[in-house]
Motif scaffolding. Structure first.
Motif, PDB file in Angstrom:
ATOM      1  N   GLN A  50      -0.107   0.911  -1.057  1.00 58.85           N
ATOM      2  CA  GLN A  50       0.989   0.183  -1.691  1.00 58.85           C
ATOM      3  C   GLN A  50       1.687  -0.612  -0.602  1.00 58.85           C
ATOM      4  OE1 GLN A  50       4.715   0.550  -1.844  1.00 58.85           O
ATOM      5  NE2 GLN A  50       4.502   1.525   0.180  1.00 58.85           N
ATOM      6  N   GLY A  51       2.411  -1.632  -1.006  1.00 57.75           N
ATOM      7  CA  GLY A  51       3.143  -2.430  -0.039  1.00 57.75           C
ATOM      8  C   GLY A  51       3.477  -3.795  -0.613  1.00 57.75           C
ATOM      9  N   SER A  52       3.668  -4.760   0.279  1.00 50.71           N
ATOM     10  CA  SER A  52       4.041  -6.097  -0.166  1.00 50.71           C
ATOM     11  C   SER A  52       3.578  -7.120   0.849  1.00 50.71           C
ATOM     12  CB  SER A  52       5.554  -6.195  -0.352  1.00 50.71           C
ATOM     13  OG  SER A  52       6.237  -5.935   0.857  1.00 50.71           O
ATOM     14  N   ARG A  84       4.471  -7.552  -4.558  1.00 53.16           N
ATOM     15  CA  ARG A  84       4.414  -6.109  -4.309  1.00 53.16           C
ATOM     16  C   ARG A  84       3.181  -5.563  -5.006  1.00 53.16           C
ATOM     17  NH1 ARG A  84       5.927  -1.171  -6.342  1.00 53.16           N
ATOM     18  NH2 ARG A  84       6.592  -2.066  -8.324  1.00 53.16           N
TER      19      ARG A  84
ATOM     20  N   LEU B  38      -4.006  -6.442   5.130  1.00 54.65           N
ATOM     21  CA  LEU B  38      -3.218  -5.300   4.674  1.00 54.65           C
ATOM     22  C   LEU B  38      -3.992  -4.023   4.940  1.00 54.65           C
ATOM     23  CD1 LEU B  38      -2.100  -6.856   1.279  1.00 54.65           C
ATOM     24  CD2 LEU B  38      -0.734  -6.689   3.357  1.00 54.65           C
ATOM     25  N   LYS B 108      12.516  -6.285   1.631  1.00 56.72           N
ATOM     26  CA  LYS B 108      11.175  -6.492   2.174  1.00 56.72           C
ATOM     27  C   LYS B 108      11.103  -6.090   3.656  1.00 56.72           C
ATOM     28  CE  LYS B 108       7.133  -8.236   3.357  1.00 56.72           C
ATOM     29  NZ  LYS B 108       5.959  -7.326   3.300  1.00 56.72           N
ATOM     30  N   GLU B 111       9.337  -2.870   4.169  1.00 57.17           N
ATOM     31  CA  GLU B 111       8.018  -2.692   3.556  1.00 57.17           C
ATOM     32  C   GLU B 111       6.932  -3.076   4.565  1.00 57.17           C
ATOM     33  OE1 GLU B 111       9.754  -3.490  -0.987  1.00 57.17           O
ATOM     34  OE2 GLU B 111       8.348  -4.923  -0.092  1.00 57.17           O
ATOM     35  N   THR B 112       5.736  -3.305   4.063  1.00 60.61           N
ATOM     36  CA  THR B 112       4.602  -3.698   4.904  1.00 60.61           C
ATOM     37  C   THR B 112       5.037  -4.672   5.995  1.00 60.61           C
ATOM     38  OG1 THR B 112       3.314  -3.566   2.865  1.00 60.61           O
ATOM     39  CG2 THR B 112       2.232  -4.526   4.795  1.00 60.61           C
ATOM     40  N   MET B 118       1.908  -0.242   7.850  1.00 59.19           N
ATOM     41  CA  MET B 118       2.816   0.509   6.998  1.00 59.19           C
ATOM     42  C   MET B 118       4.271   0.304   7.419  1.00 59.19           C
ATOM     43  SD  MET B 118       2.839   4.632   6.334  1.00 59.19           S
ATOM     44  CE  MET B 118       1.080   4.634   6.016  1.00 59.19           C
ATOM     45  N   GLY B 119       5.146   0.070   6.450  1.00 55.16           N
ATOM     46  CA  GLY B 119       6.573  -0.046   6.720  1.00 55.16           C
ATOM     47  C   GLY B 119       7.255   1.313   6.748  1.00 55.16           C
ATOM     48  N   GLU B 122       7.421   3.502   3.311  1.00 50.29           N
ATOM     49  CA  GLU B 122       6.329   4.427   2.991  1.00 50.29           C
ATOM     50  C   GLU B 122       6.247   5.565   4.018  1.00 50.29           C
ATOM     51  OE1 GLU B 122       2.556   2.670   2.017  1.00 50.29           O
ATOM     52  OE2 GLU B 122       1.441   4.477   2.582  1.00 50.29           O
ATOM     53  N   GLN B 343       9.599  -3.319  12.266  1.00 47.95           N
ATOM     54  CA  GLN B 343       8.346  -4.066  12.091  1.00 47.95           C
ATOM     55  C   GLN B 343       7.542  -4.132  13.379  1.00 47.95           C
ATOM     56  OE1 GLN B 343       9.473  -7.886  10.455  1.00 47.95           O
ATOM     57  NE2 GLN B 343      10.368  -6.989   8.605  1.00 47.95           N
TER      58      GLN B 343
END
Lengths: 370, 370
Positions: A50-52, A84, B38, B108, B111-112, B118-119, B122, B343
């Motif tokens: 999962q992610g964005s 997303r 990703l 955001k 997130e990723t 991975m952010g 998660e 990040q």
């Protein structure tokens, strides 16, 4: 094209406002949705990933003033599309589904419903499909071009250069989204969770689609996303209802199926060549009930006109040998669905009908599991 | 207070723009991030629940024109805060973590990462913590008040009533976020994934914080969220770095720990009473490296000033008996972290240090598992 794409934006006069302070809880603070309203499923959601991420975008150079007088002029990115995604652990080979929201809304449309039930995003994942939920370019986490706002503020552009920023009032939503014929007066059989209508109100964001480049950069971004994913089901809603058709015309091979959920209008100006291209793809239009509700909107006095435009497109596609059909729940005895059908109380029942169509019309032809 | 909260918005002159067309790929279309960038984790993510909801919001009545000339005047909701959440399957009793983004950004941020890793959202879930990621009121999926834009467009308000809409240019970001001392010239030890800096550029959205009610409605919404969740760790970043402190002062019992990640500034004007209240809570400030980089911003010539302001606050809290400390990775031999530390390439290493702090300073005191 413009009138088609934005017909649901209701340029014209709408119903006179009915006094509904009691029902809508106007002129007071809105209670936060209680965390306890959020329902926990019986079984865990197991995700492979999962992610964005973003699709598209172009660099633009802007002046110091256009950037908000923060520093010197420089470059920013515009017209990117936030996405997303959730990929189920056991979904290998299943076709991904891209869900695009409508006017004045964001990808939130497909998430947890206003009354705390599971949204279509999670439900389709639980049924084995990777799901991708964008925010249209110009809204939500996709951002927008603020340059003209700052230019007008600084006096270097005229106020007439500003685009209109659209919102649907709570009062307009009731007849236009077909919860009831008037604000605060739900149909006896309505499927929309009207007790939580204030939570839908919170989903509204300003929509400057009229100030966007034409055609909407969202369409190219959807086509690019479909291409990168090597084939997807494109699902649009309301304003974006025709977007799957438009994106498919840019790269038909990446669009494995098109689902048009309550489109504002199905285009009636496609050439025979365009129809021949679209006829190579399975197409499903989905509408709710109470389509004869007077919206008060002169350009579309009722949603039946939208329904009829899609019936006409389906007719053209079928005449060209296409696999196109209408999903009209009332024909199956399912009554009371609204324009926000993905949030209705029977939203998973409707989702099952769409999943069944994907299984029969997209996956079998595609050779995937689902 | 205002100058504290928005100090990172760099009102003043910044570095002269260096010509970097080659490095940043200016004046051309930006390639979409490849789906293959990703990264897929080795093990599935097992969620008890996930979804989204809103906190707060008030009804406002607006005119036909203020609503974008769409229909008659009516009511909409303003100042609500969108929150996305993930609850791990095996997280019973663990303290939830709320992650709030900084200026010109959205949820955001967490997130990723720009290069597809991975952010923190998660990762903290995988470590057993329910995670809640808002979009600040006025940005992203939380929407904003568009009334004044439409009033100016219609001529019923003066352009001077418009707020500035802020964006960070790509050129400003390099020294200000400390990827390098100049655009396109990364530090040899930088932890930021500079090859993917264009993906960070796509995260930028217009920020009209200066046009928002003061204090920001986000602070009250964070306090309400903490209360509804019966206790959370509040984590802010950059512009929102002080928000955990401000939210905790509204309801100290619901804030179980405060993590200030690279705050623009730690407030220096708290009363002894406020300090006494905050001293009842564990507080952690987190900063990256290269804080002596000249930002070119006159109100904060370097991030060292922000660091020093937090050291001063920590000193006051400790003098009042509080449990407050600085997490300065260079002290542990970890070099090259940037302002966007969540990040950075070693983002999970930094996350582990914060998780360790939560375990030792929040969970043990709270009696939870983590």
């Amino acid at each position: 094209m413009e009138s088609q794409r934005f017909s649901m934006l209701c340029r014209s006069a709408v119903l006179a406002v009915v006094t509904i302070a009691g029902v809508l809880g106007l002129a007071k603070s809105v209670a936060a949705q209680a965390i306890t309203d959020l329902q926990t499923p019986d079984t865990p959601l197991v995700l492979k990933a999962q992610g964005s991420f973003f699709v598209g975008g172009e660099k633009a150079e802007q002046t110091k003033m256009e950037l908000g007088d923060l520093g010197p002029g420089g470059h920013i990115t515009l017209n990117q599309m936030y996405v997303r995604y959730m990929v189920p652990q056991n979904g290998a080979g299943n076709v991904p589904v891209v869900m695009v929201h409508g006017a004045t809304l964001t990808g939130k449309s497909w998430e947890t419903t206003p009354d705390g039930r599971m949204g279509w995003d999670e439900y389709f994942v639980r049924k084995g499909h990777p799901v991708y939920v964008p925010d249209q370019v110009g809204r939500g986490r996709s951002g927008f071009n603020q340059a003209v706002l700052n230019d007008v503020r600084a006096g270097s552009a005229l106020p007439a250069n500003l685009p209109p920023w659209l919102r649907f009032s709570d009062e307009v939503v009731w007849p236009n989204f077909r919860f009831g014929s008037a604000p605060g007066a739900p149909y006896s059989d309505t499927q929309f969770p009207v007790a939580a209508v204030d939570e839908l109100s919170k989903q509204g964001v300003p929509d400057m689609s009229f100030g966007m480049p034409r055609p909407s950069p969202t369409i190219k971004a959807l086509s690019d996303l479909a291409t990168q994913l090597k084939g997807v089901v494109l699902m649009g809603h309301s304003q974006s209802g025709p977007f799957p058709l438009e994106a498919a015309l840019l790269n038909p091979s990446a669009a494995k199926g098109l689902v048009l959920v309550e489109p504002g209008r199905c285009p009636d100006a496609y050439t025979d060549q365009q129809i021949a291209t679209l006829a190579t793809l399975p197409v499903l239009a989905v509408f709710g009930d109470h389509r004869d509700t007077p919206t008060g909107i002169s350009t579309r006095p009722s949603w039946q006109i939208s329904f009829d435009s899609c019936q006409a497109l389906i007719g053209r596609l079928k005449a060209a040998g296409g696999d196109a059909q209408m999903l009209n729940p009332p024909d199956r005895g399912v009554r009371g669905n609204s324009h926000m059908i993905m949030q209705d109380k029977n939203n998973l029942q409707v989702a099952d009908l769409i999943l069944q169509w994907i299984g029969e019309h997209v996956s079998k032809r595609r050779g995937g599991s689902k």
